[in-house]
Design a protein around this motif. Structure first.
Motif, mmCIF file in Angstrom:
data_model
loop_
_atom_site.group_PDB
_atom_site.id
_atom_site.type_symbol
_atom_site.label_atom_id
_atom_site.label_comp_id
_atom_site.label_asym_id
_atom_site.label_seq_id
_atom_site.Cartn_x
_atom_site.Cartn_y
_atom_site.Cartn_z
ATOM 1 N N ILE A 142 14.808 8.066 -1.202
ATOM 2 C CA ILE A 142 14.416 6.880 -2.032
ATOM 3 C C ILE A 142 12.650 6.420 -2.023
ATOM 4 O O ILE A 142 12.326 6.560 -0.664
ATOM 5 C CB ILE A 142 14.999 5.436 -1.669
ATOM 6 C CG1 ILE A 142 16.605 5.595 -2.382
ATOM 7 C CG2 ILE A 142 14.496 4.253 -2.335
ATOM 8 C CD1 ILE A 142 17.434 4.341 -1.531
ATOM 9 N N LEU A 143 12.212 6.305 -3.142
ATOM 10 C CA LEU A 143 10.815 6.087 -3.126
ATOM 11 C C LEU A 143 10.800 4.449 -3.222
ATOM 12 O O LEU A 143 9.717 3.887 -2.494
ATOM 13 C CB LEU A 143 9.813 6.580 -4.047
ATOM 14 C CG LEU A 143 9.665 7.992 -4.026
ATOM 15 C CD1 LEU A 143 9.155 8.528 -5.345
ATOM 16 C CD2 LEU A 143 8.694 8.344 -3.123
ATOM 17 N N ILE A 144 11.399 3.823 -4.066
ATOM 18 C CA ILE A 144 11.188 2.414 -4.107
ATOM 19 C C ILE A 144 12.499 1.898 -4.435
ATOM 20 O O ILE A 144 13.720 2.283 -5.091
ATOM 21 C CB ILE A 144 10.843 2.445 -5.659
ATOM 22 C CG1 ILE A 144 9.273 2.884 -5.726
ATOM 23 C CG2 ILE A 144 10.539 0.735 -6.133
ATOM 24 C CD1 ILE A 144 8.527 3.039 -7.110
ATOM 25 N N LYS A 165 -5.240 12.157 -8.131
ATOM 26 C CA LYS A 165 -4.266 11.143 -7.433
ATOM 27 C C LYS A 165 -3.114 10.927 -8.178
ATOM 28 O O LYS A 165 -2.914 11.005 -9.492
ATOM 29 C CB LYS A 165 -4.823 9.595 -7.358
ATOM 30 C CG LYS A 165 -6.140 9.433 -6.396
ATOM 31 C CD LYS A 165 -6.800 8.296 -6.333
ATOM 32 C CE LYS A 165 -7.724 8.157 -5.175
ATOM 33 N NZ LYS A 165 -8.183 6.840 -5.119
ATOM 34 N N SER A 166 -1.988 10.541 -7.616
ATOM 35 C CA SER A 166 -0.496 10.603 -8.250
ATOM 36 C C SER A 166 -0.122 9.265 -8.409
ATOM 37 O O SER A 166 -0.272 8.494 -7.484
ATOM 38 C CB SER A 166 0.404 11.602 -7.545
ATOM 39 O OG SER A 166 -0.060 12.677 -7.405
ATOM 40 N N TYR A 167 0.421 8.653 -9.446
ATOM 41 C CA TYR A 167 1.167 7.386 -9.708
ATOM 42 C C TYR A 167 2.299 7.297 -10.137
ATOM 43 O O TYR A 167 2.849 8.362 -11.045
ATOM 44 C CB TYR A 167 0.002 6.611 -10.538
ATOM 45 C CG TYR A 167 -1.408 6.468 -9.926
ATOM 46 C CD1 TYR A 167 -1.519 5.330 -9.323
ATOM 47 C CD2 TYR A 167 -2.384 7.328 -10.500
ATOM 48 C CE1 TYR A 167 -3.045 5.334 -8.730
ATOM 49 C CE2 TYR A 167 -3.507 7.237 -10.256
ATOM 50 C CZ TYR A 167 -4.035 6.465 -9.463
ATOM 51 O OH TYR A 167 -5.392 6.362 -8.838
ATOM 52 N N LEU A 168 3.171 6.350 -9.808
ATOM 53 C CA LEU A 168 4.454 6.423 -10.390
ATOM 54 C C LEU A 168 4.573 4.612 -10.982
ATOM 55 O O LEU A 168 4.091 3.946 -10.217
ATOM 56 C CB LEU A 168 5.579 6.319 -9.286
ATOM 57 C CG LEU A 168 6.638 6.509 -9.910
ATOM 58 C CD1 LEU A 168 7.059 7.775 -10.697
ATOM 59 C CD2 LEU A 168 8.068 6.149 -8.719
ATOM 60 N N PHE A 169 4.733 4.816 -12.224
ATOM 61 C CA PHE A 169 4.953 3.673 -12.975
ATOM 62 C C PHE A 169 6.319 3.342 -13.174
ATOM 63 O O PHE A 169 7.224 4.222 -13.484
ATOM 64 C CB PHE A 169 4.350 3.592 -14.311
ATOM 65 C CG PHE A 169 2.690 3.619 -14.160
ATOM 66 C CD1 PHE A 169 2.179 2.576 -14.511
ATOM 67 C CD2 PHE A 169 2.208 4.804 -13.980
ATOM 68 C CE1 PHE A 169 0.655 2.444 -14.314
ATOM 69 C CE2 PHE A 169 0.737 4.830 -13.901
ATOM 70 C CZ PHE A 169 0.047 3.676 -14.025
ATOM 71 N N ILE A 179 2.652 2.344 -8.521
ATOM 72 C CA ILE A 179 2.232 2.574 -6.985
ATOM 73 C C ILE A 179 1.465 4.005 -6.821
ATOM 74 O O ILE A 179 1.868 4.775 -7.643
ATOM 75 C CB ILE A 179 3.421 2.436 -6.316
ATOM 76 C CG1 ILE A 179 3.144 2.643 -4.684
ATOM 77 C CG2 ILE A 179 4.272 3.683 -6.581
ATOM 78 C CD1 ILE A 179 4.333 2.381 -3.842
ATOM 79 N N GLU A 180 0.480 4.021 -6.132
ATOM 80 C CA GLU A 180 0.032 5.435 -5.665
ATOM 81 C C GLU A 180 0.959 6.319 -4.829
ATOM 82 O O GLU A 180 1.658 5.561 -3.924
ATOM 83 C CB GLU A 180 -1.525 5.165 -5.174
ATOM 84 C CG GLU A 180 -2.043 6.567 -5.049
ATOM 85 C CD GLU A 180 -3.434 6.468 -4.519
ATOM 86 O OE1 GLU A 180 -3.965 7.704 -3.770
ATOM 87 O OE2 GLU A 180 -4.024 5.299 -4.409
ATOM 88 N N LEU A 181 1.223 7.472 -5.291
ATOM 89 C CA LEU A 181 2.045 8.237 -4.301
ATOM 90 C C LEU A 181 1.474 9.305 -3.801
ATOM 91 O O LEU A 181 0.328 9.935 -3.964
ATOM 92 C CB LEU A 181 3.297 9.023 -5.270
ATOM 93 C CG LEU A 181 4.153 8.070 -6.070
ATOM 94 C CD1 LEU A 181 5.029 8.997 -6.960
ATOM 95 C CD2 LEU A 181 4.990 7.467 -5.201
ATOM 96 N N ASP A 182 1.993 9.812 -2.516
ATOM 97 C CA ASP A 182 1.733 11.072 -1.822
ATOM 98 C C ASP A 182 3.035 12.081 -1.842
ATOM 99 O O ASP A 182 3.580 11.819 -0.750
ATOM 100 C CB ASP A 182 1.152 10.751 -0.692
ATOM 101 C CG ASP A 182 0.624 12.004 0.226
ATOM 102 O OD1 ASP A 182 0.359 12.999 -0.572
ATOM 103 O OD2 ASP A 182 0.509 12.203 1.449
ATOM 104 N N ILE A 183 3.238 12.909 -2.879
ATOM 105 C CA ILE A 183 4.289 13.734 -2.957
ATOM 106 C C ILE A 183 3.996 14.943 -2.169
ATOM 107 O O ILE A 183 2.975 15.601 -2.554
ATOM 108 C CB ILE A 183 4.775 14.024 -4.291
ATOM 109 C CG1 ILE A 183 4.990 12.956 -5.100
ATOM 110 C CG2 ILE A 183 5.703 15.131 -4.382
ATOM 111 C CD1 ILE A 183 6.438 12.261 -4.692
#
Length: 184
Positions: A142-144, A165-169, A179-183
């Protein structure tokens, strides 16, 4: 009448031009709906590194369809099975997977998924990775999670990259979040 004659002249001229150059005018390509004759809501499509298209859809274990032309599709597998299903869902048989989002990130196929547990406050977004578009996919968790972060409807995710940069909406009719992500 004059417009019809002008159109006819242009059409004839184009036909003569293609014939003179030894080329044929491109034949129109037609498709007929449905392009996927199956229950496949919330589709997410990606073009793999080999040029083949893959479609992932809500339902069961996330069906995977393959196509060379985005018109003719064939089912080639599923993202998850009983053993690889996200553990949160394996532990809670009431939960279902919704709205997959497929991306190619850092040389991996990454599928983001929504877990729906039946209410606005019990939903989550996770992800799984694979080396190929047909898997096998390994769940990364889970991320969120809606309840701990006090966010209703953690569903319908969208991955976006900008400026390195990576983001998840995500969200729904309640609100939209990011949120900004670090995958990795």
């Amino acid at each position: 009448m004059r417009k019809n004659i002008t159109t006819l002249l242009y059409s004839t001229l184009l036909c003569m031009l293609f014939t003179a150059c030894g080329q044929k005018a491109a034949e129109p390509v037609y498709y007929h709906n449905p392009v996927v004759r199956a229950e496949a809501p919330d589709p997410s499509v990606i073009r793999a590194t080999d040029g083949t298209f893959y479609l992932y859809a809500t339902g069961g274990n996330y069906s995977i369809y393959k196509s060379d032309d985005m018109v003719n599709w064939q089912k080639v597998g599923e993202v998850f099975n009983e053993e690889t299903y996200p553990k949160e869902i394996r532990n809670d048989r009431k939960a279902t997977l919704w709205a997959p989002e497929i991306r190619f990130i850092k040389d991996k196929y990454v599928i983001f998924y929504t877990m729906w547990f039946g209410t606005e406050w019990l939903s989550a977004i996770g992800y799984a990775v694979a080396d190929t578009p047909t898997g096998p996919f390994t769940d990364k968790g889970i991320l969120i999670d809606s309840k701990p972060i006090n966010v209703e409807q953690s569903i319908d995710q969208f991955y976006y990259e900008d400026g390195g940069k990576s983001y998840l909406f995500w969200g729904s009719f309640r609100n939209i979040y990011a949120i900004e992500l670090d995958i990795t």
